[in-house]
Design an enzyme around this catalytic site. Structure first.
Site, PDB file in Angstrom:
ATOM      1  N   SER A  60       0.811  -1.223   0.000  1.00 31.53           N
ATOM      2  CA  SER A  60       0.000   0.000   0.000  1.00 31.53           C
ATOM      3  C   SER A  60       0.839   1.266   0.000  1.00 31.53           C
ATOM      4  O   SER A  60       1.639   1.481   0.910  1.00 31.53           O
ATOM      5  CB  SER A  60      -0.861   0.074   1.271  1.00 31.53           C
ATOM      6  OG  SER A  60      -1.955  -0.747   1.183  1.00 31.53           O
TER       7      SER A  60
ATOM      8  N   HIS B  73      -3.227   1.236  -5.048  1.00 34.84           N
ATOM      9  CA  HIS B  73      -2.442   0.166  -5.655  1.00 34.84           C
ATOM     10  C   HIS B  73      -2.509   0.250  -7.169  1.00 34.84           C
ATOM     11  O   HIS B  73      -3.586   0.281  -7.730  1.00 34.84           O
ATOM     12  CB  HIS B  73      -3.000  -1.213  -5.268  1.00 34.84           C
ATOM     13  CG  HIS B  73      -2.673  -1.610  -3.873  1.00 34.84           C
ATOM     14  ND1 HIS B  73      -1.764  -2.583  -3.572  1.00 34.84           N
ATOM     15  CD2 HIS B  73      -3.143  -1.144  -2.699  1.00 34.84           C
ATOM     16  CE1 HIS B  73      -1.675  -2.697  -2.258  1.00 34.84           C
ATOM     17  NE2 HIS B  73      -2.507  -1.846  -1.706  1.00 34.84           N
TER      18      HIS B  73
ATOM     19  N   HIS C 148      -4.792  -9.089  -2.832  1.00 31.04           N
ATOM     20  CA  HIS C 148      -5.130  -9.404  -1.445  1.00 31.04           C
ATOM     21  C   HIS C 148      -6.321 -10.344  -1.410  1.00 31.04           C
ATOM     22  O   HIS C 148      -7.209 -10.256  -2.259  1.00 31.04           O
ATOM     23  CB  HIS C 148      -5.522  -8.128  -0.682  1.00 31.04           C
ATOM     24  CG  HIS C 148      -4.474  -7.076  -0.679  1.00 31.04           C
ATOM     25  ND1 HIS C 148      -4.336  -6.178  -1.712  1.00 31.04           N
ATOM     26  CD2 HIS C 148      -3.498  -6.786   0.211  1.00 31.04           C
ATOM     27  CE1 HIS C 148      -3.319  -5.379  -1.448  1.00 31.04           C
ATOM     28  NE2 HIS C 148      -2.781  -5.724  -0.296  1.00 31.04           N
TER      29      HIS C 148
ATOM     30  N   TYR D 137      -8.661 -10.141   0.700  1.00 27.13           N
ATOM     31  CA  TYR D 137      -9.881  -9.375   1.002  1.00 27.13           C
ATOM     32  C   TYR D 137     -10.537  -8.805  -0.247  1.00 27.13           C
ATOM     33  O   TYR D 137     -11.695  -8.396  -0.222  1.00 27.13           O
ATOM     34  CB  TYR D 137      -9.636  -8.274   2.047  1.00 27.13           C
ATOM     35  CG  TYR D 137      -8.671  -7.192   1.640  1.00 27.13           C
ATOM     36  CD1 TYR D 137      -8.987  -6.253   0.666  1.00 27.13           C
ATOM     37  CD2 TYR D 137      -7.427  -7.104   2.246  1.00 27.13           C
ATOM     38  CE1 TYR D 137      -8.095  -5.261   0.306  1.00 27.13           C
ATOM     39  CE2 TYR D 137      -6.525  -6.115   1.902  1.00 27.13           C
ATOM     40  CZ  TYR D 137      -6.863  -5.197   0.921  1.00 27.13           C
ATOM     41  OH  TYR D 137      -5.975  -4.226   0.569  1.00 27.13           O
ATOM     42  N   GLU D 138      -9.793  -8.789  -1.363  1.00 34.04           N
ATOM     43  CA  GLU D 138     -10.405  -8.349  -2.618  1.00 34.04           C
ATOM     44  C   GLU D 138     -11.273  -9.459  -3.213  1.00 34.04           C
ATOM     45  O   GLU D 138     -11.961  -9.243  -4.208  1.00 34.04           O
ATOM     46  CB  GLU D 138      -9.315  -7.974  -3.625  1.00 34.04           C
ATOM     47  CG  GLU D 138      -8.504  -6.758  -3.223  1.00 34.04           C
ATOM     48  CD  GLU D 138      -7.358  -6.501  -4.196  1.00 34.04           C
ATOM     49  OE1 GLU D 138      -7.600  -5.897  -5.249  1.00 34.04           O
ATOM     50  OE2 GLU D 138      -6.225  -6.937  -3.892  1.00 34.04           O
TER      51      GLU D 138
ATOM     52  N   ALA E 247       2.354  -2.385   4.448  1.00 32.47           N
ATOM     53  CA  ALA E 247       1.957  -1.422   5.474  1.00 32.47           C
ATOM     54  C   ALA E 247       1.369  -2.240   6.614  1.00 32.47           C
ATOM     55  O   ALA E 247       0.650  -3.215   6.367  1.00 32.47           O
ATOM     56  CB  ALA E 247       0.909  -0.471   4.908  1.00 32.47           C
TER      57      ALA E 247
ATOM     58  N   MET F  61      -2.529  -7.252   6.282  1.00 33.62           N
ATOM     59  CA  MET F  61      -3.478  -8.084   5.522  1.00 33.62           C
ATOM     60  C   MET F  61      -2.863  -8.667   4.258  1.00 33.62           C
ATOM     61  O   MET F  61      -3.560  -8.928   3.283  1.00 33.62           O
ATOM     62  CB  MET F  61      -4.699  -7.242   5.139  1.00 33.62           C
ATOM     63  CG  MET F  61      -5.361  -6.534   6.303  1.00 33.62           C
ATOM     64  SD  MET F  61      -6.610  -5.378   5.719  1.00 33.62           S
ATOM     65  CE  MET F  61      -6.955  -4.472   7.240  1.00 33.62           C
ATOM     66  N   SER F  62      -1.557  -8.860   4.268  1.00 25.56           N
ATOM     67  CA  SER F  62      -0.917  -9.348   3.033  1.00 25.56           C
ATOM     68  C   SER F  62       0.280 -10.213   3.370  1.00 25.56           C
ATOM     69  O   SER F  62       0.405 -10.717   4.480  1.00 25.56           O
ATOM     70  CB  SER F  62      -0.471  -8.140   2.201  1.00 25.56           C
ATOM     71  OG  SER F  62       0.572  -7.449   2.863  1.00 25.56           O
TER      72      SER F  62
ATOM     73  N   ASN G  56       0.604   3.000  11.391  1.00 28.37           N
ATOM     74  CA  ASN G  56      -0.317   3.429  12.455  1.00 28.37           C
ATOM     75  C   ASN G  56      -0.083   2.511  13.637  1.00 28.37           C
ATOM     76  O   ASN G  56       0.443   1.418  13.468  1.00 28.37           O
ATOM     77  CB  ASN G  56      -1.776   3.284  11.983  1.00 28.37           C
ATOM     78  CG  ASN G  56      -2.094   1.865  11.534  1.00 28.37           C
ATOM     79  OD1 ASN G  56      -1.730   1.463  10.419  1.00 28.37           O
ATOM     80  ND2 ASN G  56      -2.727   1.098  12.389  1.00 28.37           N
TER      81      ASN G  56
ATOM     82  N   HIS H  10      -7.580   4.308   6.361  1.00 25.97           N
ATOM     83  CA  HIS H  10      -6.701   4.070   5.211  1.00 25.97           C
ATOM     84  C   HIS H  10      -5.945   5.353   4.875  1.00 25.97           C
ATOM     85  O   HIS H  10      -4.793   5.302   4.434  1.00 25.97           O
ATOM     86  CB  HIS H  10      -7.536   3.588   4.023  1.00 25.97           C
ATOM     87  CG  HIS H  10      -6.723   3.137   2.840  1.00 25.97           C
ATOM     88  ND1 HIS H  10      -5.754   2.162   2.941  1.00 25.97           N
ATOM     89  CD2 HIS H  10      -6.733   3.519   1.543  1.00 25.97           C
ATOM     90  CE1 HIS H  10      -5.195   1.977   1.744  1.00 25.97           C
ATOM     91  NE2 HIS H  10      -5.778   2.794   0.878  1.00 25.97           N
TER      92      HIS H  10
HETATM   93  N1  HPA Z   1      -4.134  -3.579  10.744  1.00 21.99           N
HETATM   94  C1  HPA Z   1      -4.135  -4.365   9.652  1.00 21.99           C
HETATM   95  N2  HPA Z   1      -3.583  -4.007   8.505  1.00 21.99           N
HETATM   96  C2  HPA Z   1      -2.983  -2.807   8.448  1.00 21.99           C
HETATM   97  C3  HPA Z   1      -2.951  -1.935   9.557  1.00 21.99           C
HETATM   98  C4  HPA Z   1      -3.557  -2.348  10.762  1.00 21.99           C
HETATM   99  O1  HPA Z   1      -3.566  -1.639  11.780  1.00 21.99           O
HETATM  100  N3  HPA Z   1      -2.285  -0.824   9.151  1.00 21.99           N
HETATM  101  C5  HPA Z   1      -1.932  -1.013   7.855  1.00 21.99           C
HETATM  102  N4  HPA Z   1      -2.344  -2.225   7.421  1.00 21.99           N
END
Ligand code: HPA
Length: 277
Positions: free
Chosen positions: A33, A64, A86, A88-89, A116, A214-215, A238, A250
């Site tokens: 990301s 992306h 991903h 989730y897609e 990320a 998530m990847s 974050n 995001h």
């Molecule tokens: N959780 C899951 N995936 C992420 C996060 C998070 O806090 N930050 C960036 N990708």
């Protein structure tokens, strides 16, 4: 995926890429990301849109791109995925990890993955880079399920040193030379797409996780199955849910990657020439 055997799909995709770029790539890069800017480091890139490559899906998430870039970085021939897939897609775990199979077929010996991630380790700060020491697969998916093709890898691959120790040493040296702080920790891979609950984050911390995303996990499993060495980095975009008194977004993830990318770029550029077959 349809009935064509996996090995045939891999060969078709690789053959198409070879037609556009005949040189053998040594190093593969998968950019997460907002990190697509790392693609700028390639000199005289050959750019191939994913939708032109046989059996490649296209990525749909905001921030992306969907391009494969091939070219030279600091004297090494690299293949770079700008935009990844991903689960989730809605893609299956086999689809998400397919490009890594193609990398192997093309000759890639080392894979650098970036993502990320949310920081779970309380000593981390937003904007830190974390070298991935190990991962925990909490996706409950596995790209190796099904009949095993012994030409691609063994049935029961060893995962005791998934993120290569000598490559991690190289990464620390490179970071040291540049004066870049580099954390090292365990990445927990979840399906997403919602961010975690604070209770889930407390659980992940208890389980030994330092960062969550998530990847990455499916691609890395396939890389190890294929005998590709792996180096992984998380950009801590974050602090994970519940750690600060603020919601996750995001926008924050993208904002942080924007801020961190010059540092990330420098680090990767310094590492690449140090990678040997
Ligand atoms: N959780 C899951 N995936 C992420 C996060 C998070 O806090 N930050 C960036 N990708």
């Amino acid at each position: 995926m349809n009935d064509t055997p996996l090995s045939a799909k891999i060969k078709e995709a690789a053959a198409f890429i070879r037609e556009q770029f005949p040189k053998k790539p040594e190093i593969g890069l998968i950019l997460g990301s907002g990190l697509g800017v790392l693609a700028e480091m390639i000199e005289e890139a050959t750019v191939i849109s994913y939708d032109r490559i046989p059996h490649f899906p296209v990525s749909t998430v905001e921030g992306h791109a969907s391009e494969l870039l091939l070219g030279t970085v600091r004297g090494k021939t690299v293949l770079l995925m700008k935009g990844r897939f991903h689960m989730y897609e809605g893609y299956g775990v086999d689809v998400v990890s397919f490009p890594v199979r193609v990398m192997k077929e093309l000759g890639v010996h080392t894979l650098i993955v970036t993502n990320a991630a949310g920081g779970i380790n309380a000593s981390y700060e937003v904007g830190d880079l974390m070298l991935i020491k190990d991962h925990i697969n909490l996706t409950f998916r596995n790209p190796l399920i099904g009949p095993n093709d012994n030409d691609l890898g063994v049935r029961f691959p060893d995962m005791s040193e998934t993120y290569d120790r000598s490559l991690r040493k190289v990464a620390h040296e490179a970071a040291g030379e540049l004066g870049i702080k580099l954390q090292e920790g365990v990445y927990v891979g979840l399906l997403g797409p919602n961010y975690e609950t604070p209770a889930e984050i407390r659980m992940l911390r208890t389980l030994g996780g330092d960062a969550v995303g998530m990847s990455t996990v499916p691609e890395v499993i396939v890389a190890r199955h294929a005998g590709i060495r792996v180096l992984g980095f998380s950009c801590i975009t974050n602090m994970a849910a519940g750690m600060l008194d603020q919601p996750l977004s995001h926008a924050e993830v993208i904002e942080t990657t924007e801020r961190v990318k010059p540092k990330f770029l420098q680090l990767v550029l310094n590492i690449i020439p140090k990678l040997e077959a």
